[in-house]
Write a protein that holds these residues in place. Sequence first.
Motif, mmCIF file in Angstrom:
data_model
loop_
_atom_site.group_PDB
_atom_site.id
_atom_site.type_symbol
_atom_site.label_atom_id
_atom_site.label_comp_id
_atom_site.label_asym_id
_atom_site.label_seq_id
_atom_site.Cartn_x
_atom_site.Cartn_y
_atom_site.Cartn_z
ATOM 1 N N MET A 1 0.837 -1.097 -0.103
ATOM 2 C CA MET A 1 -0.052 -0.055 -0.045
ATOM 3 C C MET A 1 0.964 1.252 -0.117
ATOM 4 S SD MET A 1 -3.299 1.097 2.574
ATOM 5 C CE MET A 1 -4.278 2.442 2.317
ATOM 6 N N THR A 2 0.659 2.201 -0.737
ATOM 7 C CA THR A 2 1.246 3.441 -0.950
ATOM 8 C C THR A 2 0.679 4.592 -0.584
ATOM 9 O OG1 THR A 2 2.428 4.895 -2.331
ATOM 10 C CG2 THR A 2 0.404 3.815 -3.081
ATOM 11 N N ASN A 3 1.529 5.526 0.383
ATOM 12 C CA ASN A 3 0.735 6.856 1.019
ATOM 13 C C ASN A 3 1.108 8.031 -0.152
ATOM 14 O OD1 ASN A 3 -0.155 5.463 3.285
ATOM 15 N ND2 ASN A 3 1.961 5.544 4.072
ATOM 16 N N GLU A 4 1.499 7.447 -1.416
ATOM 17 C CA GLU A 4 1.968 8.627 -2.279
ATOM 18 C C GLU A 4 0.508 9.484 -2.408
ATOM 19 O OE1 GLU A 4 3.717 9.296 -6.786
ATOM 20 O OE2 GLU A 4 3.958 7.440 -5.724
ATOM 21 N N GLN A 5 0.693 10.891 -2.456
ATOM 22 C CA GLN A 5 -0.291 11.614 -2.618
ATOM 23 C C GLN A 5 -0.566 11.979 -4.211
ATOM 24 O OE1 GLN A 5 -2.433 13.189 -0.225
ATOM 25 N NE2 GLN A 5 -1.340 11.490 1.059
ATOM 26 N N PRO A 6 -1.628 12.281 -4.712
ATOM 27 C CA PRO A 6 -1.833 12.734 -6.096
ATOM 28 C C PRO A 6 -1.101 13.973 -6.196
ATOM 29 C CG PRO A 6 -4.090 12.258 -4.957
ATOM 30 C CD PRO A 6 -2.806 12.482 -3.937
ATOM 31 N N ARG A 7 -0.668 13.961 -7.584
ATOM 32 C CA ARG A 7 0.230 15.177 -7.931
ATOM 33 C C ARG A 7 -0.539 15.892 -9.186
ATOM 34 N NH1 ARG A 7 5.281 15.715 -7.231
ATOM 35 N NH2 ARG A 7 5.686 16.587 -9.271
ATOM 36 N N PRO A 8 -0.439 17.062 -9.361
ATOM 37 C CA PRO A 8 -1.425 17.605 -10.619
ATOM 38 C C PRO A 8 -0.824 17.697 -11.947
ATOM 39 C CG PRO A 8 0.046 19.442 -9.232
ATOM 40 C CD PRO A 8 0.187 17.989 -8.589
ATOM 41 N N ASP A 9 0.638 16.984 -11.903
ATOM 42 C CA ASP A 9 1.295 17.217 -13.185
ATOM 43 C C ASP A 9 0.416 17.023 -14.244
ATOM 44 O OD1 ASP A 9 2.896 16.543 -10.979
ATOM 45 O OD2 ASP A 9 4.519 16.802 -12.306
ATOM 46 N N ARG A 10 -0.202 15.520 -14.380
ATOM 47 C CA ARG A 10 -1.042 15.140 -15.733
ATOM 48 C C ARG A 10 -2.061 16.168 -15.926
ATOM 49 N NH1 ARG A 10 -4.659 11.434 -17.594
ATOM 50 N NH2 ARG A 10 -5.797 11.511 -15.770
ATOM 51 N N ILE A 11 -2.630 16.564 -14.976
ATOM 52 C CA ILE A 11 -3.862 17.665 -15.182
ATOM 53 C C ILE A 11 -3.340 18.901 -15.705
ATOM 54 C CG2 ILE A 11 -5.832 19.090 -14.079
ATOM 55 C CD1 ILE A 11 -6.041 16.624 -12.251
ATOM 56 N N LEU A 12 -2.236 19.256 -15.418
ATOM 57 C CA LEU A 12 -1.703 20.427 -16.094
ATOM 58 C C LEU A 12 -1.195 20.327 -17.485
ATOM 59 C CD1 LEU A 12 0.561 21.639 -13.120
ATOM 60 C CD2 LEU A 12 -1.327 23.047 -14.105
ATOM 61 N N GLU A 13 -0.600 18.979 -17.819
ATOM 62 C CA GLU A 13 0.018 18.611 -19.075
ATOM 63 C C GLU A 13 -1.400 18.554 -19.948
ATOM 64 O OE1 GLU A 13 1.682 14.814 -18.965
ATOM 65 O OE2 GLU A 13 3.606 15.520 -17.754
ATOM 66 N N ILE A 14 -2.679 18.152 -19.603
ATOM 67 C CA ILE A 14 -3.781 17.953 -20.380
ATOM 68 C C ILE A 14 -4.379 19.423 -20.592
ATOM 69 C CG2 ILE A 14 -6.142 17.198 -20.510
ATOM 70 C CD1 ILE A 14 -5.407 14.776 -18.655
ATOM 71 N N ALA A 15 -4.448 20.198 -19.711
ATOM 72 C CA ALA A 15 -4.842 21.793 -19.711
ATOM 73 C C ALA A 15 -4.148 22.379 -20.740
ATOM 74 C CB ALA A 15 -4.975 22.112 -18.262
ATOM 75 N N ASN A 16 -2.837 22.136 -20.794
ATOM 76 C CA ASN A 16 -2.026 22.745 -21.796
ATOM 77 C C ASN A 16 -1.624 22.138 -22.842
ATOM 78 O OD1 ASN A 16 -0.809 25.544 -20.350
ATOM 79 N ND2 ASN A 16 -0.739 23.774 -18.731
ATOM 80 N N GLY A 17 -2.583 20.994 -23.106
ATOM 81 C CA GLY A 17 -2.270 20.132 -24.452
ATOM 82 C C GLY A 17 -2.166 20.647 -25.620
ATOM 83 N N TYR A 18 -3.013 21.974 -25.873
ATOM 84 C CA TYR A 18 -2.912 22.686 -27.053
ATOM 85 C C TYR A 18 -1.663 23.202 -27.432
ATOM 86 C CZ TYR A 18 -2.884 26.928 -24.067
ATOM 87 O OH TYR A 18 -2.631 27.948 -23.329
ATOM 88 N N TRP A 19 -0.868 23.306 -26.579
ATOM 89 C CA TRP A 19 0.690 23.498 -26.872
ATOM 90 C C TRP A 19 1.333 22.479 -27.661
ATOM 91 C CZ3 TRP A 19 2.363 28.259 -27.481
ATOM 92 C CH2 TRP A 19 1.974 29.353 -26.652
#
Length: 331
Positions: A1-19
């Motif tokens: 079991m992992t305690n790693e917290q979610p990160r925003p990286d992938r959402i930021l990549e998707i939101a800036n995908g038009y680049w």
Amino acid sequence: MTNEQPRPDRILEIANGYWATGILGVAAKYALFTHLEAGADTAGRLAAETGMSERGAQTLLDGLAGLALVEVHDGGYRNTAEASAFLVAGRRADLSGYAKLKFAQMDKLANLPEVFHTGGPVQAMTEVADNPHWEEVVPAIAAQSVPVAVTAAELLGLADAGEVSILDLGGGSAIFSSIWLELNPSARSTQLDWEPINAIARRLLKERHVADRFTSVDGDLHSVDFGTATHDIVVYSHVAHQESAEDNTAIFARARRALKPGGTFVVCDYVVDDDRSGPFFPLLFASEMLLKSRKGGTWRQSDYRSWLAEAGFEDVSFHATPSPATLVFAR
């Protein structure tokens, strides 16, 4: 079991995908990958070759490195194997035209809220025979089918099949016909499509020196007769996603009548898993159909099985390809 917290990286990549679309589109416009392949491996050399500013060239290279389409090498840059195979001008599978096409369509995304609200296109449809955009669109989308057509030929044993007759429904650039006629010098192919599109196909096949075994029939595949027991192979590539379930069923039945006994109906399209959990690209492509098509979509394997069974096919198989598209064979 992992305690790693979610990160925003992938959402930021998707939101800036038009680049990513923009950077790839501009690189294609300036033929940057072609210049890199020829040895212009620094921002300064690329600026000199393309006419863009050196700052612009460096920023574009940075973006392409971030997209893993170019890589730093010996103090300069070079194409990745992927970019070399699919983004260098003159190569049959070159997707540069496709990248430029998608870049030019980015303004249409502003309509998406209303498109999703109403469940279909909000602008006038442009899919008509005499639309001048075919000269740009038809060659641009052809390259995506190159590896698929080669895979289909291998699965069918087409090179050694002798004198076979092929019917390509809505074949556009005739990329399937072109590749298959090159592989089998005894094969002949007929394409059914609108007249301006057939004119483009004939020109492209003349460049490949196979036009003497290619015939085109001008018209709408919804109404033109396909013939009866006339062809060994009928191809329906990247058309199903534009059609409704009812139209696909009707076309499949007519395709079966057009086949000789033992013939094969070949469908190529983006196919979704029955539980709609994947694959990624077909799920994403469904939004393009909502934007551009009144009734189309990316259909499930179960949809194809149902339509093909209703059309009278008994043997149906699905085949992965070196692309997001799936091949469906029906006999």
